[in-house]
Design an enzyme around this catalytic site. Sequence first.
Site, PDB file in Angstrom:
ATOM      1  N   HIS A 178       3.364  -3.888  -9.400  1.00  0.00           N
ATOM      2  CA  HIS A 178       2.478  -5.160  -9.000  1.00  0.00           C
ATOM      3  C   HIS A 178       2.105  -5.803 -10.246  1.00  0.00           C
ATOM      4  O   HIS A 178       1.223  -5.526 -10.784  1.00  0.00           O
ATOM      5  CB  HIS A 178       1.294  -4.608  -8.196  1.00  0.00           C
ATOM      6  CG  HIS A 178       1.449  -3.964  -7.035  1.00  0.00           C
ATOM      7  ND1 HIS A 178       2.243  -4.417  -5.929  1.00  0.00           N
ATOM      8  CD2 HIS A 178       1.404  -2.677  -6.717  1.00  0.00           C
ATOM      9  CE1 HIS A 178       2.464  -3.540  -4.817  1.00  0.00           C
ATOM     10  NE2 HIS A 178       1.993  -2.173  -5.408  1.00  0.00           N
TER      11      HIS A 178
ATOM     12  N   GLU B 227       7.449  -1.272  -5.415  1.00  0.00           N
ATOM     13  CA  GLU B 227       6.497  -2.178  -4.739  1.00  0.00           C
ATOM     14  C   GLU B 227       6.372  -3.571  -5.398  1.00  0.00           C
ATOM     15  O   GLU B 227       5.199  -4.207  -5.488  1.00  0.00           O
ATOM     16  CB  GLU B 227       5.039  -1.569  -4.597  1.00  0.00           C
ATOM     17  CG  GLU B 227       5.295  -0.140  -4.086  1.00  0.00           C
ATOM     18  CD  GLU B 227       3.757   0.617  -3.701  1.00  0.00           C
ATOM     19  OE1 GLU B 227       2.811  -0.253  -4.120  1.00  0.00           O
ATOM     20  OE2 GLU B 227       3.722   1.844  -3.653  1.00  0.00           O
TER      21      GLU B 227
ATOM     22  N   ASN C 262       5.354   8.430  -7.424  1.00  0.00           N
ATOM     23  CA  ASN C 262       5.205   7.028  -7.464  1.00  0.00           C
ATOM     24  C   ASN C 262       3.909   6.621  -8.064  1.00  0.00           C
ATOM     25  O   ASN C 262       2.925   7.170  -7.701  1.00  0.00           O
ATOM     26  CB  ASN C 262       5.224   6.363  -5.973  1.00  0.00           C
ATOM     27  CG  ASN C 262       5.281   5.072  -5.743  1.00  0.00           C
ATOM     28  OD1 ASN C 262       6.303   4.347  -6.565  1.00  0.00           O
ATOM     29  ND2 ASN C 262       4.655   4.478  -4.944  1.00  0.00           N
TER      30      ASN C 262
ATOM     31  N   ASP D 228       5.878  -7.013  -6.621  1.00  0.00           N
ATOM     32  CA  ASP D 228       5.387  -8.333  -6.516  1.00  0.00           C
ATOM     33  C   ASP D 228       4.664  -9.040  -7.724  1.00  0.00           C
ATOM     34  O   ASP D 228       4.349  -8.193  -8.541  1.00  0.00           O
ATOM     35  CB  ASP D 228       4.309  -8.349  -5.131  1.00  0.00           C
ATOM     36  CG  ASP D 228       3.121  -7.392  -5.268  1.00  0.00           C
ATOM     37  OD1 ASP D 228       3.039  -7.021  -6.384  1.00  0.00           O
ATOM     38  OD2 ASP D 228       2.522  -7.357  -4.158  1.00  0.00           O
TER      39      ASP D 228
ATOM     40  N   GLU E  99       0.033   7.846  -7.053  1.00  0.00           N
ATOM     41  CA  GLU E  99      -1.010   7.622  -7.854  1.00  0.00           C
ATOM     42  C   GLU E  99      -2.052   8.743  -8.027  1.00  0.00           C
ATOM     43  O   GLU E  99      -3.114   8.550  -7.945  1.00  0.00           O
ATOM     44  CB  GLU E  99      -1.818   6.593  -6.833  1.00  0.00           C
ATOM     45  CG  GLU E  99      -0.892   5.297  -6.936  1.00  0.00           C
ATOM     46  CD  GLU E  99      -1.737   4.238  -5.951  1.00  0.00           C
ATOM     47  OE1 GLU E  99      -2.968   4.466  -5.593  1.00  0.00           O
ATOM     48  OE2 GLU E  99      -1.182   3.081  -5.645  1.00  0.00           O
TER      49      GLU E  99
HETATM   50  C1  XIL Z   1      -1.184  -1.293   0.414  1.00  0.00           C
HETATM   51  C2  XIL Z   1      -0.826  -2.384   1.759  1.00  0.00           C
HETATM   52  O1  XIL Z   1       0.055  -3.296   1.349  1.00  0.00           O
HETATM   53  C3  XIL Z   1      -1.881  -2.995   2.448  1.00  0.00           C
HETATM   54  O2  XIL Z   1      -1.510  -3.348   3.726  1.00  0.00           O
HETATM   55  C4  XIL Z   1      -3.083  -1.616   2.879  1.00  0.00           C
HETATM   56  O3  XIL Z   1      -3.996  -2.405   3.290  1.00  0.00           O
HETATM   57  C5  XIL Z   1      -3.432  -0.971   1.347  1.00  0.00           C
HETATM   58  O4  XIL Z   1      -2.182  -0.407   0.894  1.00  0.00           O
HETATM   59  N1  XIL Z   1      -0.068   0.915  -3.897  1.00  0.00           N
HETATM   60  C6  XIL Z   1       0.789   1.501  -2.927  1.00  0.00           C
HETATM   61  C7  XIL Z   1       0.761   0.958  -1.434  1.00  0.00           C
HETATM   62  O5  XIL Z   1       1.297   2.387  -3.027  1.00  0.00           O
HETATM   63  O6  XIL Z   1       0.856   1.712  -0.462  1.00  0.00           O
HETATM   64  C8  XIL Z   1      -0.428  -0.158  -1.318  1.00  0.00           C
HETATM   65  O7  XIL Z   1      -0.093  -0.900   0.089  1.00  0.00           O
HETATM   66  C9  XIL Z   1      -0.314  -1.120  -2.461  1.00  0.00           C
HETATM   67  C10 XIL Z   1      -0.693  -0.238  -3.923  1.00  0.00           C
END
Ligand code: XIL
Length: 465
Positions: A253, A282, A217, A284, A174
Amino acid sequence: MVRKRARTKAGGGTPAHGRLRAALGATTTALLTVTALAALPQTTAHAADTLGAAAAEKGRYFGAAVAANRLGEAPYVETLDREFNSVTAENEMKWDALEPRRGTFLFSRADQIFDHARSRGMDVRGHTLVWHSQLPSWVSGLGTTELRSAMNNHITQVMTHYKGEIHSWDVVNEAFQDGGSGARRNSPFQSKLGNGFIEEAFRTARAADPAAKLCYNDYNTDGVNAKSNAVYDMVKDFTSRGVPIDCVGFQSHFNSNSPVPSDYRANLQRFADLGVDVQITELDIEGSGQAQATDYGNVVRACLAVTRCTGITVWGIPDKYSWRPSGTPLLFDNDYAKKPAYDAVLGALGGTTDPDDPDDPGTPGAGCTATYTTAEQWGSGYNGRVTITAGSSPITGWSVDVTMTSPQKVLSVWNGSPTWDSGGNVMTVRPSWNGSLAAGASTGFGFTVSGGASPPPQVGACTAS
Ligand code: XIL
């Protein structure tokens, strides 16, 4: 920490039937006249019935983000061990967890996840080395020289601890701003070390563990937009100058404000064309029911359509442990039952749920199976046939998703009634009139495709009603 020799990579080879199809495709494209071929079965009665096994048959991994404090919960672990062949620590490999005080490294919780995965032959994705978030305050307080040395030391210590055992590392997470600027995000690394911090992190990472794939990422980079363009330009610059980078992670996401982009596949492909792997890291998707299932299926199909998309990780197992639980964005409900989204993913991966499995009752896909064959092939197209067979109970209707690869187009469908998704390459086929089938009975539909004799379509799982 358990160490295990790297297992044979899922991505290693073309399945035997894939090579056969490729060979036949090459021969037949040379023929100008329509040539009838012996039927080529492409889904078998023994299709994989877990996400990991189905993905492995497609040369991919299928992973989940895992939290160490859930590893004592039996259904959590059963689901993890049954379905997934790759693991990401949801929080335990972040900087605040591993080096909360300068020079003090605490690996025990991360090792719990790592050991669980590696002792079962699963891959581990490392997440994440350099990120502005979940960063201890001592790091943000350092001056330029100290920050550079702390960053490089953190990367080196962590990667050395897991040397040779981590499939891919998110080296930098990020680093770009949202919105249209394409600018770097403000962070201690950016403000003190400047643009060069990303390159420096990747070079340090390569030296620490040459076996790990090194990934950049990010989120909101899933479609073509100003942010993904900025990442694209960076990757292009890195590859042209020999800065070590092997992969780009797309967090993926999704929700109604940030839906699956229509150019998702094209965006993955343009990165792959730079000579790096792409991974969905990641995933979802907030939502429920068939709409959520369709989105999940589309994401999986996008990855499968890109040769260098090497795997998919979902960001959690049951909805209740999601970082966004109110959005019910995952594949398993709070009781670990498979959701329609699960069936869509498994179907898109070419797997199927077992109609006779008492632990898997009534899920879509359980009441019928779909088997694809290419019936005829010619220079610029083919006729496909799908056989639908009812399971051990009678059914009153069925549907199957069939996905074409652009520029292929379906010219006609017989003995089935198609509806099309907005992108125009996925058709959902249902019976033309009466869909009733007795237990074990079969029917089928056919279709003609133009725009290329290969690849064959991807046929999802059969959904019975
Ligand atoms: C999130 C986790 O799922 C949570 O448990 C934590 O509180 C915050 O981070 N981008 C990412 C992940 O790269 O590491 C994040 O994970 C979600 C967004």
